[in-house]
Design a protein around this motif. Structure first.
Motif, PDB file in Angstrom:
ATOM      1  N   TYR A  42      40.083   1.461  38.282  1.00 45.47           N
ATOM      2  CA  TYR A  42      41.195   1.296  39.222  1.00 45.47           C
ATOM      3  C   TYR A  42      42.475   0.827  38.527  1.00 45.47           C
ATOM      4  O   TYR A  42      43.575   1.150  38.984  1.00 45.47           O
ATOM      5  N   LEU A  43      42.344   0.116  37.422  1.00 42.46           N
ATOM      6  CA  LEU A  43      43.548  -0.224  36.655  1.00 42.46           C
ATOM      7  C   LEU A  43      44.163   1.024  36.035  1.00 42.46           C
ATOM      8  O   LEU A  43      45.396   1.154  35.992  1.00 42.46           O
ATOM      9  N   ARG A  44      43.324   1.966  35.568  1.00 39.16           N
ATOM     10  CA  ARG A  44      43.857   3.226  35.035  1.00 39.16           C
ATOM     11  C   ARG A  44      44.632   3.952  36.137  1.00 39.16           C
ATOM     12  O   ARG A  44      45.707   4.495  35.906  1.00 39.16           O
ATOM     13  N   MET A  45      44.061   3.965  37.331  1.00 36.35           N
ATOM     14  CA  MET A  45      44.740   4.583  38.466  1.00 36.35           C
ATOM     15  C   MET A  45      46.061   3.865  38.741  1.00 36.35           C
ATOM     16  O   MET A  45      47.097   4.505  38.965  1.00 36.35           O
ATOM     17  N   ALA A  46      46.040   2.541  38.704  1.00 36.02           N
ATOM     18  CA  ALA A  46      47.260   1.758  38.924  1.00 36.02           C
ATOM     19  C   ALA A  46      48.307   2.090  37.873  1.00 36.02           C
ATOM     20  O   ALA A  46      49.508   2.164  38.177  1.00 36.02           O
ATOM     21  N   GLY A  47      47.876   2.300  36.644  1.00 40.43           N
ATOM     22  CA  GLY A  47      48.816   2.663  35.585  1.00 40.43           C
ATOM     23  C   GLY A  47      49.525   3.966  35.882  1.00 40.43           C
ATOM     24  O   GLY A  47      50.727   4.112  35.626  1.00 40.43           O
ATOM     25  N   GLU A  48      48.784   4.932  36.423  1.00 44.23           N
ATOM     26  CA  GLU A  48      49.397   6.207  36.807  1.00 44.23           C
ATOM     27  C   GLU A  48      50.400   5.994  37.937  1.00 44.23           C
ATOM     28  O   GLU A  48      51.481   6.584  37.949  1.00 44.23           O
ATOM     29  N   VAL A  49      50.039   5.148  38.888  1.00 46.40           N
ATOM     30  CA  VAL A  49      50.901   4.882  40.040  1.00 46.40           C
ATOM     31  C   VAL A  49      52.168   4.138  39.622  1.00 46.40           C
ATOM     32  O   VAL A  49      53.264   4.421  40.114  1.00 46.40           O
ATOM     33  N   LEU A  50      52.033   3.200  38.718  1.00 40.59           N
ATOM     34  CA  LEU A  50      53.158   2.319  38.365  1.00 40.59           C
ATOM     35  C   LEU A  50      54.065   2.879  37.269  1.00 40.59           C
ATOM     36  O   LEU A  50      55.199   2.414  37.125  1.00 40.59           O
ATOM     37  N   ALA A  51      53.586   3.862  36.516  1.00 40.41           N
ATOM     38  CA  ALA A  51      54.304   4.318  35.315  1.00 40.41           C
ATOM     39  C   ALA A  51      55.771   4.639  35.572  1.00 40.41           C
ATOM     40  O   ALA A  51      56.629   4.284  34.765  1.00 40.41           O
ATOM     41  N   ASP A  52      56.082   5.297  36.684  1.00 36.92           N
ATOM     42  CA  ASP A  52      57.477   5.656  36.938  1.00 36.92           C
ATOM     43  C   ASP A  52      58.181   4.648  37.861  1.00 36.92           C
ATOM     44  O   ASP A  52      59.280   4.910  38.350  1.00 36.92           O
ATOM     45  N   GLN A  53      57.533   3.511  38.087  1.00 31.89           N
ATOM     46  CA  GLN A  53      58.120   2.467  38.929  1.00 31.89           C
ATOM     47  C   GLN A  53      58.393   1.169  38.163  1.00 31.89           C
ATOM     48  O   GLN A  53      58.750   0.158  38.756  1.00 31.89           O
ATOM     49  N   ILE A  54      58.201   1.209  36.856  1.00 30.55           N
ATOM     50  CA  ILE A  54      58.310  -0.005  36.040  1.00 30.55           C
ATOM     51  C   ILE A  54      59.653  -0.705  36.252  1.00 30.55           C
ATOM     52  O   ILE A  54      59.698  -1.923  36.465  1.00 30.55           O
ATOM     53  N   ILE A 154      53.007  -6.697  43.631  1.00 32.52           N
ATOM     54  CA  ILE A 154      52.643  -5.397  43.061  1.00 32.52           C
ATOM     55  C   ILE A 154      52.057  -4.452  44.109  1.00 32.52           C
ATOM     56  O   ILE A 154      52.150  -3.230  43.980  1.00 32.52           O
ATOM     57  N   LYS A 155      51.475  -4.990  45.160  1.00 34.59           N
ATOM     58  CA  LYS A 155      50.751  -4.151  46.121  1.00 34.59           C
ATOM     59  C   LYS A 155      51.627  -3.076  46.767  1.00 34.59           C
ATOM     60  O   LYS A 155      51.195  -1.913  46.866  1.00 34.59           O
ATOM     61  N   PRO A 156      52.845  -3.389  47.213  1.00 34.76           N
ATOM     62  CA  PRO A 156      53.664  -2.318  47.800  1.00 34.76           C
ATOM     63  C   PRO A 156      53.930  -1.164  46.827  1.00 34.76           C
ATOM     64  O   PRO A 156      54.006  -0.008  47.241  1.00 34.76           O
ATOM     65  N   PHE A 157      54.048  -1.460  45.548  1.00 33.53           N
ATOM     66  CA  PHE A 157      54.251  -0.402  44.558  1.00 33.53           C
ATOM     67  C   PHE A 157      52.994   0.453  44.411  1.00 33.53           C
ATOM     68  O   PHE A 157      53.079   1.668  44.217  1.00 33.53           O
ATOM     69  N   LEU A 158      51.832  -0.181  44.506  1.00 37.14           N
ATOM     70  CA  LEU A 158      50.572   0.558  44.394  1.00 37.14           C
ATOM     71  C   LEU A 158      50.356   1.489  45.589  1.00 37.14           C
ATOM     72  O   LEU A 158      49.608   2.465  45.484  1.00 37.14           O
TER      73      LEU A 158
END
Length: 196
Positions: A42-54, A154-158
């Motif tokens: 799930y952290l890998r998934m989060a990384g995909e989700v967050l990558a363009d929101q850093i 972080i949750k709203p970004f996820l």
């Protein structure tokens, strides 16, 4: 900017201190926060989700710090003058930290760098990476307290990429567990070795 081009980002290099925790002890720490293979997934998934929101995440976090003078203080010269270049340098590494939290294997290299981050907040190494004359030490209470804002926000970004509520919650819980582990590791310089 690639990770290798971030000034002061020494992940996996000889400049990084060796963590005072063995890999076996690290495994016990993972167990203590109930961190397992599903969390890694799930952290890998989060990384995909967050990558363009850093940048958006960092804008929120920096806005929070900047709106609290007692937190911004640690990026000043102690006389109230913010060290803007220092803030910018830390921001780049902070963005990479988000990606490292999600994407890196939690191995010896990761463990060592987590310890290095703690050293850079403590008088042992604070200011050395960026060669600045800022306040020389971040008080331990804020290391622990900051765990909440960097988790709760972080949750709203996820939730922005259309994942199910269950997936968002799983990513959030994995993030939370990782942050708790990392704050524990960042705490090592603040604690007597026999107590850590």
């Amino acid at each position: 900017m690639t990770a290798t081009a971030i000034p002061g980002y020494d992940y996996g290099t000889a400049q990084v201190a060796h963590a005072p925790l063995s890999l076996a002890d690290f495994e016990l720490l993972k167990q203590a926060v109930m961190f397992g293979p599903d969390d890694e997934r799930y952290l890998r998934m989060a990384g995909e989700v967050l990558a363009d929101q850093i940048d958006d995440v960092l804008d929120l976090w920096y806005g929070f710090v900047g709106s609290h003078p007692h937190l911004l203080y640690y990026f000043t010269d102690g006389q109230g003058h913010a060290q803007n270049e220092y803030l910018a340098a830390v921001r780049r590494r902070f963005g990479q930290w988000i990606l490292d939290t999600c994407r890196r294997p939690y191995d010896q290299v990761w463990l060592d760098y987590a310890y290095e981050i703690g050293l850079r907040h403590h008088r042992h190494k604070k200011n050395q990476t960026d060669h600045v004359q800022a306040v020389p030490h971040i008080h331990f209470r804020y290391m622990v307290a900051f765990m909440y804002p960097i988790t709760a926000t972080i949750k709203p970004f996820l939730a922005k990429k259309g994942h199910s509520p269950e997936e968002v919650e799983a990513m959030y819980q994995a993030w939370f567990k990782s942050v708790v582990m990392q704050v524990a590791l960042w705490s090592a310089p603040y604690v007597a070795s026999e107590d850590f």
